[in-house]
Design a protein around this motif. Structure first.
Motif, PDB file in Angstrom:
ATOM      1  N   THR A 127       0.837  -1.204   0.000  1.00  0.00           N
ATOM      2  CA  THR A 127       0.000   0.000   0.000  1.00  0.00           C
ATOM      3  C   THR A 127       0.872   1.254   0.000  1.00  0.00           C
ATOM      4  OG1 THR A 127      -0.066   0.197   2.415  1.00  0.00           O
ATOM      5  CG2 THR A 127      -1.689  -1.265   1.370  1.00  0.00           C
ATOM      6  N   ASP A 128       0.236   2.383  -0.298  1.00  0.00           N
ATOM      7  CA  ASP A 128       0.942   3.664  -0.228  1.00  0.00           C
ATOM      8  C   ASP A 128       1.377   3.983   1.196  1.00  0.00           C
ATOM      9  OD1 ASP A 128       0.939   4.205  -2.895  1.00  0.00           O
ATOM     10  OD2 ASP A 128      -0.733   5.625  -2.846  1.00  0.00           O
ATOM     11  N   ASP A 129       0.583   3.593   2.173  1.00  0.00           N
ATOM     12  CA  ASP A 129       0.978   3.838   3.564  1.00  0.00           C
ATOM     13  C   ASP A 129       2.276   3.100   3.897  1.00  0.00           C
ATOM     14  OD1 ASP A 129      -1.140   5.502   4.048  1.00  0.00           O
ATOM     15  OD2 ASP A 129      -2.411   3.946   4.962  1.00  0.00           O
ATOM     16  N   GLN A 130       2.398   1.871   3.415  1.00  0.00           N
ATOM     17  CA  GLN A 130       3.623   1.114   3.664  1.00  0.00           C
ATOM     18  C   GLN A 130       4.804   1.717   2.907  1.00  0.00           C
ATOM     19  OE1 GLN A 130       1.913  -2.649   2.437  1.00  0.00           O
ATOM     20  NE2 GLN A 130       1.964  -3.435   4.546  1.00  0.00           N
ATOM     21  N   LEU A 131       4.557   2.191   1.698  1.00  0.00           N
ATOM     22  CA  LEU A 131       5.618   2.846   0.929  1.00  0.00           C
ATOM     23  C   LEU A 131       6.050   4.134   1.610  1.00  0.00           C
ATOM     24  CD1 LEU A 131       7.440   3.151  -1.536  1.00  0.00           C
ATOM     25  CD2 LEU A 131       5.475   4.113  -2.788  1.00  0.00           C
ATOM     26  N   ARG A 132       5.068   4.910   2.075  1.00  0.00           N
ATOM     27  CA  ARG A 132       5.379   6.168   2.767  1.00  0.00           C
ATOM     28  C   ARG A 132       6.194   5.910   4.035  1.00  0.00           C
ATOM     29  NH1 ARG A 132       0.717   7.577   3.022  1.00  0.00           N
ATOM     30  NH2 ARG A 132       0.579   8.927   1.174  1.00  0.00           N
ATOM     31  N   GLU A 133       5.823   4.890   4.781  1.00  0.00           N
ATOM     32  CA  GLU A 133       6.555   4.553   6.010  1.00  0.00           C
ATOM     33  C   GLU A 133       7.999   4.153   5.686  1.00  0.00           C
ATOM     34  OE1 GLU A 133       6.270   1.494   9.846  1.00  0.00           O
ATOM     35  OE2 GLU A 133       4.879   1.301   8.158  1.00  0.00           O
ATOM     36  N   ASP A 169       4.588  -6.656  -9.529  1.00  0.00           N
ATOM     37  CA  ASP A 169       3.345  -6.676 -10.301  1.00  0.00           C
ATOM     38  C   ASP A 169       3.503  -5.745 -11.497  1.00  0.00           C
ATOM     39  OD1 ASP A 169       2.274  -8.316  -8.343  1.00  0.00           O
ATOM     40  OD2 ASP A 169       1.393  -6.634  -7.232  1.00  0.00           O
ATOM     41  N   ARG A 170       2.860  -6.072 -12.570  1.00  0.00           N
ATOM     42  CA  ARG A 170       3.038  -5.294 -13.797  1.00  0.00           C
ATOM     43  C   ARG A 170       2.179  -4.028 -13.825  1.00  0.00           C
ATOM     44  NH1 ARG A 170       6.734  -7.830 -13.467  1.00  0.00           N
ATOM     45  NH2 ARG A 170       7.401  -5.670 -13.279  1.00  0.00           N
ATOM     46  N   ASP A 171       1.284  -3.847 -12.852  1.00  0.00           N
ATOM     47  CA  ASP A 171       0.478  -2.628 -12.801  1.00  0.00           C
ATOM     48  C   ASP A 171       0.896  -1.733 -11.635  1.00  0.00           C
ATOM     49  OD1 ASP A 171      -0.398  -4.252 -10.778  1.00  0.00           O
ATOM     50  OD2 ASP A 171      -2.538  -3.931 -11.152  1.00  0.00           O
ATOM     51  N   TRP A 172       2.122  -1.915 -11.161  1.00  0.00           N
ATOM     52  CA  TRP A 172       2.580  -1.204  -9.956  1.00  0.00           C
ATOM     53  C   TRP A 172       2.514   0.308 -10.108  1.00  0.00           C
ATOM     54  CZ3 TRP A 172       6.730   2.102 -10.446  1.00  0.00           C
ATOM     55  CH2 TRP A 172       7.502   1.982 -11.603  1.00  0.00           C
ATOM     56  N   MET A 173       2.805   0.802 -11.301  1.00  0.00           N
ATOM     57  CA  MET A 173       2.847   2.260 -11.497  1.00  0.00           C
ATOM     58  C   MET A 173       1.462   2.904 -11.407  1.00  0.00           C
ATOM     59  SD  MET A 173       2.452   0.487 -14.354  1.00  0.00           S
ATOM     60  CE  MET A 173       4.064   0.033 -14.944  1.00  0.00           C
ATOM     61  N   ASP A 174       0.420   2.117 -11.585  1.00  0.00           N
ATOM     62  CA  ASP A 174      -0.951   2.632 -11.492  1.00  0.00           C
ATOM     63  C   ASP A 174      -1.542   2.469 -10.094  1.00  0.00           C
ATOM     64  OD1 ASP A 174      -0.979   3.236 -14.260  1.00  0.00           O
ATOM     65  OD2 ASP A 174      -1.420   1.126 -14.706  1.00  0.00           O
ATOM     66  N   LEU A 197       6.427   7.702  -5.470  1.00  0.00           N
ATOM     67  CA  LEU A 197       7.388   7.017  -6.337  1.00  0.00           C
ATOM     68  C   LEU A 197       8.517   7.946  -6.753  1.00  0.00           C
ATOM     69  CD1 LEU A 197       4.872   5.040  -8.587  1.00  0.00           C
ATOM     70  CD2 LEU A 197       6.280   4.117  -6.731  1.00  0.00           C
ATOM     71  N   LYS A 198       8.239   9.235  -6.903  1.00  0.00           N
ATOM     72  CA  LYS A 198       9.274  10.189  -7.299  1.00  0.00           C
ATOM     73  C   LYS A 198      10.345  10.364  -6.234  1.00  0.00           C
ATOM     74  CE  LYS A 198       6.345  12.971 -10.365  1.00  0.00           C
ATOM     75  NZ  LYS A 198       5.670  14.286 -10.535  1.00  0.00           N
ATOM     76  N   ARG A 199      10.024   9.994  -4.999  1.00  0.00           N
ATOM     77  CA  ARG A 199      10.989  10.143  -3.915  1.00  0.00           C
ATOM     78  C   ARG A 199      12.007   9.007  -3.883  1.00  0.00           C
ATOM     79  NH1 ARG A 199       7.214  11.015   1.217  1.00  0.00           N
ATOM     80  NH2 ARG A 199       9.225  10.708   2.277  1.00  0.00           N
ATOM     81  N   ALA A 213       9.295  -1.620 -20.748  1.00  0.00           N
ATOM     82  CA  ALA A 213       8.466  -0.472 -21.125  1.00  0.00           C
ATOM     83  C   ALA A 213       7.878   0.238 -19.914  1.00  0.00           C
ATOM     84  CB  ALA A 213       7.351  -0.930 -22.067  1.00  0.00           C
ATOM     85  N   GLU A 214       7.958  -0.391 -18.738  1.00  0.00           N
ATOM     86  CA  GLU A 214       7.481   0.257 -17.514  1.00  0.00           C
ATOM     87  C   GLU A 214       8.499   1.319 -17.061  1.00  0.00           C
ATOM     88  OE1 GLU A 214       7.034  -2.961 -14.768  1.00  0.00           O
ATOM     89  OE2 GLU A 214       5.636  -4.059 -16.059  1.00  0.00           O
ATOM     90  N   PRO A 215       8.084   2.268 -16.218  1.00  0.00           N
ATOM     91  CA  PRO A 215       9.016   3.315 -15.768  1.00  0.00           C
ATOM     92  C   PRO A 215       9.982   2.803 -14.691  1.00  0.00           C
ATOM     93  CG  PRO A 215       6.858   3.672 -14.793  1.00  0.00           C
ATOM     94  CD  PRO A 215       6.697   2.528 -15.765  1.00  0.00           C
ATOM     95  N   VAL A 216      10.720   1.732 -15.021  1.00  0.00           N
ATOM     96  CA  VAL A 216      11.692   1.172 -14.096  1.00  0.00           C
ATOM     97  C   VAL A 216      13.059   1.776 -14.380  1.00  0.00           C
ATOM     98  CG1 VAL A 216      10.403  -0.968 -13.838  1.00  0.00           C
ATOM     99  CG2 VAL A 216      12.214  -0.831 -15.554  1.00  0.00           C
ATOM    100  N   THR A 217      13.967   1.605 -13.466  1.00  0.00           N
ATOM    101  CA  THR A 217      15.306   2.168 -13.584  1.00  0.00           C
ATOM    102  C   THR A 217      16.342   1.110 -13.915  1.00  0.00           C
ATOM    103  OG1 THR A 217      14.639   3.618 -11.749  1.00  0.00           O
ATOM    104  CG2 THR A 217      16.919   3.707 -12.433  1.00  0.00           C
TER     105      THR A 217
END
Length: 582
Positions: A389-395, A413-418, A425-427, A477-481
């Motif tokens: 979740t976003d809460d877990q990512l934020r933490e 997952d292939r839909d992670w960016m959505d 994600l920008k952080r 093609a995903e916005p991966v690095t």
């Protein structure tokens, strides 16, 4: 027989807290000794050590030899935010690196930590590429949890007929950083316009003091020229007061400040240049009053020049004192691969350090300090993984904020960016992906972990490989690095690597990576990708990273990555380095 500082003693040094000895307050606990890190008149810009119990009488260490052969600069050492020691210098002028940082747990073994390149483009006249970023100095402010890096730079040319032209153009610049990995924009340290060099910043009673060399040439109109002066501020980066009266005679530079051992104030050393002698002054507070010490009361090593003086606790002082007979190896004089890569500015970063299986952030930072290999830490992100979740990512981002590591996630997952907030994600410094999870038995099937061979079968390897290449291209093609373990094949078909991974298929993967700005990982453990792919990717212009992909906290041999640098002639421009995050 060679000997090093004992491991047990090194461990003690790691546990010394950052607050035990403070340069902020001369009334803090009495130092047990001091380190004088300096260059010499005959060996300018190199690193030597001397120690003292009273801050007045000094004895050379390491039999008067260099401490670290790769060091260049005006030595400056301070304790960082995590308790380790930071050494700052700079390489040769043509490198255009404003500051280079090394890190140590014990002052004896140094590893390259980071480089900082100053963008001077916002300062007309100061953006010439043939001028020197002089004497970088570092101060860590516990109140703001920020490092302040200062250096001087000239907007004037060197003229043989008028040497003062260059020095009169000197101004002091600065940046702040929470971690020595990300930096604020470059700015002038002082609002007032005066030639200054050799600035160090210290703190006392909640006020900041900049100890400067007034670089104007002395005259009847400017009697403080070429002397040490002090300015004051209520904030780390100013505004600063006009500098006060001179606290040294004229033609003095390179100030060094330590607390008196009796707790009654400060000792300020300054050099009578060029390398003629050292003078000293003392005061109860940084605001003064200052008076000169009789030269008979102190003695510094012959021919010592610019450097810094550092108060030490008993374990640190005893360790250095006992290391008088330490070998070249113990002082880092024996070149290792990291020394060579650092000298060529080749970034060696392990972007695949999972915080799992006992590997913690603290252990990752310690590994970075011990090996010199920079670290990118990450957690898996996706349904059923540590970050859902976003809460877990934020933490996770909050836990990593301000730490001296790169921070990323591995997306599964292939839909992670959505499914996650774009601002979160920008952080991240990087997003890593691999191709080891794909739908089976066909594109409409459920995602399967390909390393779990009991979950699927591959009846037609060639048909499956065509699907697998499309899966690779979808991931790229995903916005991966970073693409981890490129050209991975599952156990059922890995013995058919050369047959299934044709040159044309490899070219498709490499071209997609280049077009989508995705770096290709050279993995230390898996042997992937193989030599044919790496050579093809380098020839086509791909970017590379290194990765270990740990499952626990045990060391992983990174020699495959080191060998790749030499075997494939990888250079700085071949390697991916994340952009700074402010």
């Amino acid at each position: 027989m060679s000997r090093r500082i004992p491991l047990a003693l090194t461990t003690v040094l790691l546990l010394v807290t950052t607050d035990r000895l403070s340069a902020d307050d001369p009334t803090a606990e009495k130092p047990d000794g001091f380190l004088f890190a300096h260059m010499t008149k005959e060996d300018y810009g190199r690193l030597y050590y001397a120690i003292s119990t009273d801050g007045l009488h000094w004895r050379m260490l390491n039999k008067g030899r260099r401490v670290m052969p790769q060091y260049r600069g005006h030595p400056d050492i301070m304790r960082g935010h995590d308790g380790r020691w930071i050494l700052v210098g700079n390489p040769e002028p043509e490198d255009q690196t404003a500051a280079r940082f090394w890190v140590s747990a014990n002052l004896a073994h140094w590893k390259h930590l980071a480089d900082f390149k100053a963008d001077m483009s916002e300062f007309p006249g100061f953006d010439e590429h043939n001028r020197w970023h002089g004497a970088p100095k570092l101060f860590y402010d516990r109140a703001t949890k920020q490092y302040l890096l200062t250096w001087h730079f000239s907007n004037a040319a060197r003229l043989k007929e008028n040497p003062e032209n260059y020095w009169s153009g000197m101004r002091t610049f600065c940046v702040t950083s929470p971690d020595l990995a990300t930096f604020s924009p470059v700015r002038r340290l002082f609002d007032w316009d005066m030639a200054t060099i050799d600035v160090i910043v210290r703190k006392e009673d909640g006020h900041y003091y900049a100890i400067i060399k007034d670089e104007r040439y002395p005259s009847f109109d400017w009697p403080t020229g070429k002397a040490i002066r002090i300015a004051r501020s209520d904030h780390l980066t100013g505004p600063w007061s006009e500098p006060g009266p001179k606290v040294s005679p004229n033609f003095r530079e390179a100030p060094m400040l330590i607390p008196r051992t009796d707790g009654t104030g400060w000792l300020l050393y300054f050099e009578q240049y060029p390398g003629l002698a050292y003078g000293a002054a003392t005061a109860p507070r940084l605001a003064g009053p200052w008076f000169d010490l009789d030269a008979s009361r102190y003695s510094l090593p012959p021919n010592a020049r610019h450097g810094c003086m550092v108060p030490l606790g008993k374990p640190e002082f005893d360790a250095l004192n006992a290391a008088e007979g330490v070998t070249d190896e113990g002082y880092g004089l024996k070149e290792d691969p990291m020394d060579r890569f650092n000298a060529s500015s080749i970034p060696v970063i392990d972007f695949h350090v999972h915080l799992r299986g006992g590997m913690t952030l603290e252990k990752a930072i310690h590994r970075q300090a011990v090996t010199g290999i920079k670290v990118g830490v990450l957690k898996n992100m996706g349904k059923g993984w540590p970050i859902e979740t976003d809460d877990q990512l934020r933490e996770f981002l909050q836990q990593m904020h301000g730490q001296p590591v790169f921070v990323g996630v591995q997306v599964n997952d292939r839909d992670w960016m959505d499914r996650h907030c774009g601002d979160l994600l920008k952080r991240l410094h990087f997003v890593l992906a691999d191709t080891m999870i794909m739908p089976m038995p066909d594109d409409d099937g459920e995602p399967v972990k390909l390393w779990l061979t009991d979950q699927y079968t591959i009846d037609d390897p060639e048909a499956w490989m065509k699907r697998y290449v499309r899966h690779n291209l979808q991931v790229l093609a995903e916005p991966v690095t970073i693409l981890a373990n490129p050209t991975y094949l599952p156990p059922a078909v890995e013995d058919r690597y050369d047959e299934l991974w044709t040159d044309e298929r490899m070219r498709q993967i490499i071209r997609a990576a280049i077009d989508n700005n995705v770096a290709l990982e050279i993995n230390a453990r898996s042997g992937l990708p193989r030599e044919r792919f790496i050579r093809m990717a380098k020839k086509m212009g791909a970017k590379f990273t290194f990765g270990s992909n740990n499952f626990d906290d045990r060391p992983i041999d990174m020699s495959r990555c080191f060998q790749a640098i030499d075997r494939y002639r990888l250079r700085k421009d071949d390697m991916y380095v994340p952009a700074a995050k402010h």
